[in-house]
Design an enzyme around this catalytic site. Structure first.
Site, PDB file in Angstrom:
ATOM      1  N   HIS A  67      35.040  10.488  55.329  1.00 23.95           N
ATOM      2  CA  HIS A  67      35.636  11.795  55.056  1.00 23.95           C
ATOM      3  C   HIS A  67      34.573  12.801  54.604  1.00 23.95           C
ATOM      4  O   HIS A  67      34.658  13.989  54.910  1.00 23.95           O
ATOM      5  CB  HIS A  67      36.715  11.672  53.965  1.00 23.95           C
ATOM      6  CG  HIS A  67      37.901  10.865  54.418  1.00 23.95           C
ATOM      7  ND1 HIS A  67      39.110  11.433  54.721  1.00 23.95           N
ATOM      8  CD2 HIS A  67      38.040   9.538  54.643  1.00 23.95           C
ATOM      9  CE1 HIS A  67      39.961  10.483  55.099  1.00 23.95           C
ATOM     10  NE2 HIS A  67      39.328   9.319  55.058  1.00 23.95           N
TER      11      HIS A  67
ATOM     12  N   ASP B 298      40.466  18.089  52.362  1.00 23.01           N
ATOM     13  CA  ASP B 298      40.869  16.953  53.184  1.00 23.01           C
ATOM     14  C   ASP B 298      42.395  16.841  53.135  1.00 23.01           C
ATOM     15  O   ASP B 298      43.018  17.112  52.109  1.00 23.01           O
ATOM     16  CB  ASP B 298      40.226  15.676  52.609  1.00 23.01           C
ATOM     17  CG  ASP B 298      40.273  14.517  53.587  1.00 23.01           C
ATOM     18  OD1 ASP B 298      39.221  14.172  54.120  1.00 23.01           O
ATOM     19  OD2 ASP B 298      41.379  13.966  53.821  1.00 23.01           O
TER      20      ASP B 298
END
Ligand code: UDP
Length: 453
Positions: free
Chosen positions: A29, A121
């Site tokens: 990520h 995110d």
């Protein structure tokens, strides 16, 4: 437009040049968020990165960004009843423990800095209500494939509406085993909670950026555009905008590149299962013998701690090293993008994390798929059954069968179609990133969209 109106627009566009980004602290990520930060930086935006103490990114590689850390509460967590062993539990925990430090930090920041928006995110769902309370727009970065959203919604949350959309045929390809594996990386309850919150708060956001490109996932794009009332920006693959990434949390062993330099063209199987996947000793041993039986050269990333109960290579079977000799090279962590782009690479035996899958597609490298959990079984299903650029290898196969499958993808005639399709998909990526291509245009739209806030 009047002169005054024009001036007001220019002032607003100038003021809208600061972006606050909040990556999820895991390798798969952090990489795409920092790559996105770089893309937007080259478009003239000032970048402020908020990060947790846990897995904080290596700042020295990014002097152009401002980094600010917040406490994540993980080190202070004394509650024995909390099971923080699985990634999803850690994420659910941080979605609570970060609320206060994140809100305080952002509120203070906004007192001195005008920001156009917050980009977080998708697995930070708590940030939507924080953004709302501070009257700041939030754009979501989804770091996995686009198709995962409809697959999760359908199979994890039981929503049936996607069966009436463009993605229905692809949904029908998912097997029970695929869906079971999605839950393997944590408790089913924890996974469902995260998926539910992720989808709900993404729908409440102002837009969604995907690390993928339209031509790869058109049915998913159509289905999502129908369900989500916010704009989607498939501007990927992010890593193709720049030379190889430098957001690695582990040290990359560059001896793997010099070893590859001495191997014949398209001869090497690159083996890596990413930054999180774990396996048992029996599985590891079978992998080793599968590689030996294939008789192919291989570069194998064995992350320390990735084999349960072992520090590194203790459970390699006796006689394995002698058997493979010079054919094999084992490292702890490799410069993966550079490896995949190397002319000696013939195939990639992967767990199908989305970054790895996309990096392989970008280099036209066929895949040998052994997904473990989370979104990996979905990505693997696309690789083998939708794009048809890989073969599946699973734990039920014997070491001889594994060896044959590896060989097939790299040398045999049977694998020729797979290799051709991989190359033609690589062409499509390149086209989509050129001026006028879909990813190029989507990025232009994203920049205009942010400047319009
Ligand atoms: N990676 C790397 N060196 C390695 C193995 C992996 O740099 O030896 C990088 C890889 O290029 C990718 C990321 O780590 O960008 C892994 O992300 P992915 O989504 O594939 O899997 P995850 O780690 O999230 O399971």
């Amino acid at each position: 437009m009047s002169n005054q109106g024009q001036a007001a627009t220019m002032v607003s566009r100038f003021n809208n040049r600061t972006l606050v980004l909040f990556p999820l602290p895991f390798q798969g990520h952090i990489n795409p968020m920092l790559q996105l930060a770089n893309i937007l930086y080259t478009k003239g935006f000032k970048i402020i990165i908020i990060h947790t103490d846990f897995n904080s990114p290596n700042q020295s590689n990014y002097p152009q960004f401002t980094f600010r850390s917040i406490s994540d509460g993980l080190s202070k967590s004394k509650d024995e009843s909390l099971n923080l062993e699985t990634v999803n539990n850690v994420i659910n925990f941080m979605n609570k423990s970060c609320i206060e430090p994140f809100t305080i930090f952002l509120a203070k920041l906004l007192e001195v800095e005008h920001a156009a928006c917050l980009i977080t995110d998708s697995l930070w769902p708590f940030t939507q209500s924080v953004a709302d309370s501070l009257k700041l727009k939030r754009i979501v970065l989804r770091t996995s494939s686009m198709a995962c959203v409809p697959v999760y919604a359908t199979f994890a949350l039981g929503e049936k509406s996607y069966f009436k959309t463009a993605i229905k045929e692809e949904l029908a390809l998912m097997t029970e085993n695929d869906i079971e594996k999605v839950y393997k990386g944590g408790s089913e309850k924890g996974n469902k909670e995260l998926i539910y919150n992720m989808i709900k708060e993404t729908k409440a956001s102002s837009g969604i950026i995907f690390n993928t490109f339209k031509e790869l996932e058109e049915p998913a794009l159509l289905a999502i555009s129908q369900d989500f009332k916010i704009p989607s920006f498939p501007i990927g693959p992010f890593h193709k905008y720049f030379p190889a990434s430098s957001s690695s949390l582990l040290e990359q062993d560059r001896s793997s590149i010099s070893w590859l330099d001495h191997q014949p063209v398209s001869s090497v199987v690159y083996v890596s299962f990413g930054s999180i996947a774990q396996m048992g000793e029996a599985e590891f041993t079978k992998m080793a013998w599968g590689l030996a039986y294939s008789k192919q050269c291989f570069l194998w990333v064995v992350r320390p701690g990735s084999v349960s109960g072992c520090e590194w290579l203790e459970s390699l079977p006796k006689g394995f090293m002698e058997e493979v000799g010079e054919r094999g090279c084992i490292v702890k962590w490799a410069p993966q993008q550079e490896v995949l782009a190397h002319k000696a690479i013939g195939s990639f035996w992967t767990h199908n994390g989305w970054n790895s899958t996309l990096e392989s597609i970008c280099e036209g490298v066929p895949m040998i798929c052994s997904p473990c959990s989370y979104d990996q079984p979905i990505n693997a299903r696309y690789v083998t059954d939708v794009w048809k650029i890989g073969v599946k290898v699973d734990n039920k196969m014997s070491r001889e069968e594994i060896g044959i499958a590896i060989k097939r993808a790299i040398t045999e005639k049977e694998g020729e179609k797979i290799r051709q399709r991989s190359k033609s998909l690589q062409e499509k990526v390149n086209q989509s990133m050129q001026k006028g291509g879909s990813a190029y245009q989507s990025l232009e739209s994203l920049v205009e969209y942010i400047l319009s806030f």
